[in-house]
Design a protein around this motif. Structure first.
Motif, short mmCIF file in Angstrom:
data_model
loop_
_atom_site.label_atom_id
_atom_site.label_comp_id
_atom_site.label_asym_id
_atom_site.label_seq_id
_atom_site.Cartn_x
_atom_site.Cartn_y
_atom_site.Cartn_z
N ALA A 227 0.83 -1.20 0.00
CA ALA A 227 0.00 0.00 0.00
C ALA A 227 0.87 1.26 0.00
N THR A 228 1.99 1.22 0.70
CA THR A 228 2.91 2.36 0.72
C THR A 228 3.37 2.71 -0.69
N MET A 229 3.85 1.71 -1.42
CA MET A 229 4.36 1.97 -2.77
C MET A 229 3.26 2.48 -3.70
N ARG A 230 2.10 1.88 -3.65
CA ARG A 230 1.05 2.26 -4.59
C ARG A 230 0.46 3.63 -4.27
N LEU A 231 0.37 3.99 -2.98
CA LEU A 231 -0.17 5.29 -2.62
C LEU A 231 0.82 6.42 -2.86
N LEU A 232 2.09 6.20 -2.50
CA LEU A 232 3.07 7.28 -2.51
C LEU A 232 3.77 7.45 -3.86
N ALA A 233 3.67 6.48 -4.75
CA ALA A 233 4.30 6.57 -6.08
C ALA A 233 3.21 6.50 -7.14
N PRO A 234 2.54 7.61 -7.43
CA PRO A 234 1.36 7.60 -8.30
C PRO A 234 1.61 7.07 -9.71
N ASP A 235 2.78 7.35 -10.27
CA ASP A 235 3.03 6.98 -11.66
C ASP A 235 3.59 5.57 -11.82
N LEU A 236 3.70 4.83 -10.75
CA LEU A 236 4.28 3.49 -10.81
C LEU A 236 3.22 2.48 -11.23
N ILE A 237 3.49 1.76 -12.29
CA ILE A 237 2.58 0.73 -12.80
C ILE A 237 3.26 -0.63 -12.66
N PRO A 238 2.84 -1.48 -11.71
CA PRO A 238 3.50 -2.77 -11.50
C PRO A 238 3.46 -3.67 -12.74
N LEU A 239 4.42 -4.56 -12.80
CA LEU A 239 4.50 -5.53 -13.89
C LEU A 239 3.76 -6.79 -13.47
N ASP A 240 2.54 -6.92 -13.91
CA ASP A 240 1.72 -8.05 -13.49
C ASP A 240 2.32 -9.38 -13.91
N GLY A 241 2.38 -10.31 -12.97
CA GLY A 241 2.82 -11.66 -13.28
C GLY A 241 4.30 -11.83 -13.47
N GLU A 242 5.10 -10.82 -13.19
CA GLU A 242 6.55 -10.90 -13.37
C GLU A 242 7.27 -10.83 -12.04
N PHE A 243 8.49 -11.36 -12.04
CA PHE A 243 9.41 -11.17 -10.93
C PHE A 243 10.50 -10.23 -11.43
N PRO A 244 10.31 -8.92 -11.29
CA PRO A 244 11.28 -7.99 -11.86
C PRO A 244 12.62 -8.06 -11.14
N GLU A 245 13.65 -7.64 -11.82
CA GLU A 245 14.98 -7.51 -11.25
C GLU A 245 15.46 -6.10 -11.49
N PRO A 246 15.79 -5.37 -10.43
CA PRO A 246 15.77 -5.76 -9.02
C PRO A 246 14.35 -6.05 -8.52
N ALA A 247 14.27 -6.73 -7.39
CA ALA A 247 12.99 -7.12 -6.84
C ALA A 247 12.23 -5.91 -6.30
N SER A 248 10.90 -6.01 -6.35
CA SER A 248 10.03 -4.96 -5.81
C SER A 248 8.84 -5.58 -5.12
N ILE A 249 8.39 -4.95 -4.04
CA ILE A 249 7.21 -5.41 -3.32
C ILE A 249 5.98 -5.41 -4.23
N THR A 250 6.03 -4.64 -5.32
CA THR A 250 4.84 -4.48 -6.17
C THR A 250 4.59 -5.64 -7.12
N ALA A 251 5.57 -6.50 -7.31
CA ALA A 251 5.38 -7.56 -8.30
C ALA A 251 6.19 -8.80 -7.95
N PRO A 252 5.55 -9.97 -8.05
CA PRO A 252 4.11 -10.10 -8.24
C PRO A 252 3.37 -9.93 -6.91
N PHE A 253 2.16 -9.45 -6.97
CA PHE A 253 1.33 -9.27 -5.79
C PHE A 253 -0.11 -9.53 -6.23
N PRO A 254 -0.86 -10.34 -5.49
CA PRO A 254 -0.54 -10.97 -4.21
C PRO A 254 0.01 -12.39 -4.32
N ALA A 255 0.52 -12.77 -5.47
CA ALA A 255 1.00 -14.14 -5.64
C ALA A 255 2.08 -14.48 -4.63
N GLU A 256 2.11 -15.75 -4.22
CA GLU A 256 3.15 -16.20 -3.29
C GLU A 256 4.51 -16.16 -3.99
#
Length: 297
Positions: A227-256
């Motif tokens: 919630a911190t990342m999505r509220l405080l970084a308005p222009d950030l669009i997570p990469l759905d279904g990916e494990f980005p490098e470097p890692a980010s709390i935003t993706a994937p979410f909520p997948a384990e």
């Protein structure tokens, strides 16, 4: 204390308490994510460019300029308080302070069992929370069946991030007495520049709604940091279904399997964003994040 607006919204929604698991409260200070592997600056810049919704040189990086006033609803009382306090602490770590008691809410976290129904009720009963210009994207997210929905209400501000004053005088037309027929926000506190934008872009308010089904059993720290990342970084669009490098709390979410805390990249992203000049072009963010990321060594 929440403002009457936030209280009335909670009453309107009839929010039910849900549970999220919480480990022992983390110690004060920097949160370290175990197992992170440092990435090269070019990898960091590349990821920022992929995540950024708009990284043009003629558009300013968007963020909160006003101190945070957060409302959290949908967990039990202890869970709401913990989620609230962790998000506020995350914001303070990047230089965004929180307002005091009785402040006017400008950020909300809502947890509800029917996201689509909640959005429709907000439109009908609290339309100011979801203005028409934000509804197209929100309606599309509802139609996709998204399990969490985020939106930001934004406005243009002056070069220093301050709100524009209302007036009728036409800028630059003082000699002939030109004026508008109605009061309008006018950007008069700026000066011509080829290198700097004449305006900034600020968040007036933001909201995130989580479907209660996805938080069952989820560690509350992960919920708060996402919630911190999505509220405080308005222009950030997570990469759905990916494990980005470097890692980010935003993706994937909520997948384990995704990060459970703000990562080194996430902290660098937020710190760099809130350290930029208020009117800094969004295109400068990638380099700023890479430099902040390297500085965490």
């Amino acid at each position: 204390m929440r403002t009457p607006f936030a209280l009335s919204l909670a009453m309107m929604l009839g929010l039910t308490s849900y549970t999220a698991t919480a480990q022992d409260a983390p110690a004060e200070g920097e949160i370290v994510v175990p197992g992170e592997t440092a990435r090269a600056p070019e990898d960091v810049r590349s990821l920022v460019q992929r995540l950024a919704e708009d990284a043009r040189p003629d558009v300013p990086a968007t963020r909160f300029f006003d101190a945070l006033c957060l409302s959290v609803s949908g967990l039990n009382s202890a869970g709401n308080d913990y989620l609230h306090d962790r998000i506020v602490r995350n914001a303070a770590d990047i230089g965004l302070p929180a307002q005091g008691e009785g402040c006017r809410v400008n950020a909300m976290v809502l947890i509800f069992h029917d996201v689509a129904g909640l959005v429709e009720r907000i439109k009908d009963e609290q339309p100011m929370l979801l203005p028409r210009e934000e509804r197209v994207a929100v309606d599309a997210a509802v139609a996709r069946g998204d399990e969490f929905i985020v939106w930001h209400n934004e406005e243009d501000r002056n070069m220093g991030g301050r709100r524009l004053a209302y007036g009728r005088a036409v800028p630059g037309d003082d000699n002939v007495g030109g004026s508008f027929n109605v009061d309008a926000r006018i950007n008069i506190n700026n000066w011509p520049s080829r290198a700097e934008l004449a305006f900034s872009r600020g968040v007036v308010s933001a909201a995130i709604i989580f479907d209660s089904e996805i938080i069952e059993g989820m560690e509350i720290d992960r919920l708060a940091d996402y919630a911190t990342m999505r509220l405080l970084a308005p222009d950030l669009i997570p990469l759905d279904g990916e494990f980005p490098e470097p890692a980010s709390i935003t993706a994937p979410f909520p997948a384990e399997g995704g990060p459970e805390r703000l990562t080194r990249f996430d902290r660098a992203y937020l710190t760099a964003l809130y350290a930029l000049r208020p009117n800094a072009p969004a295109v400068r963010l990638a380099r700023a994040v890479a430099e902040e990321y390297e500085g965490e060594d």
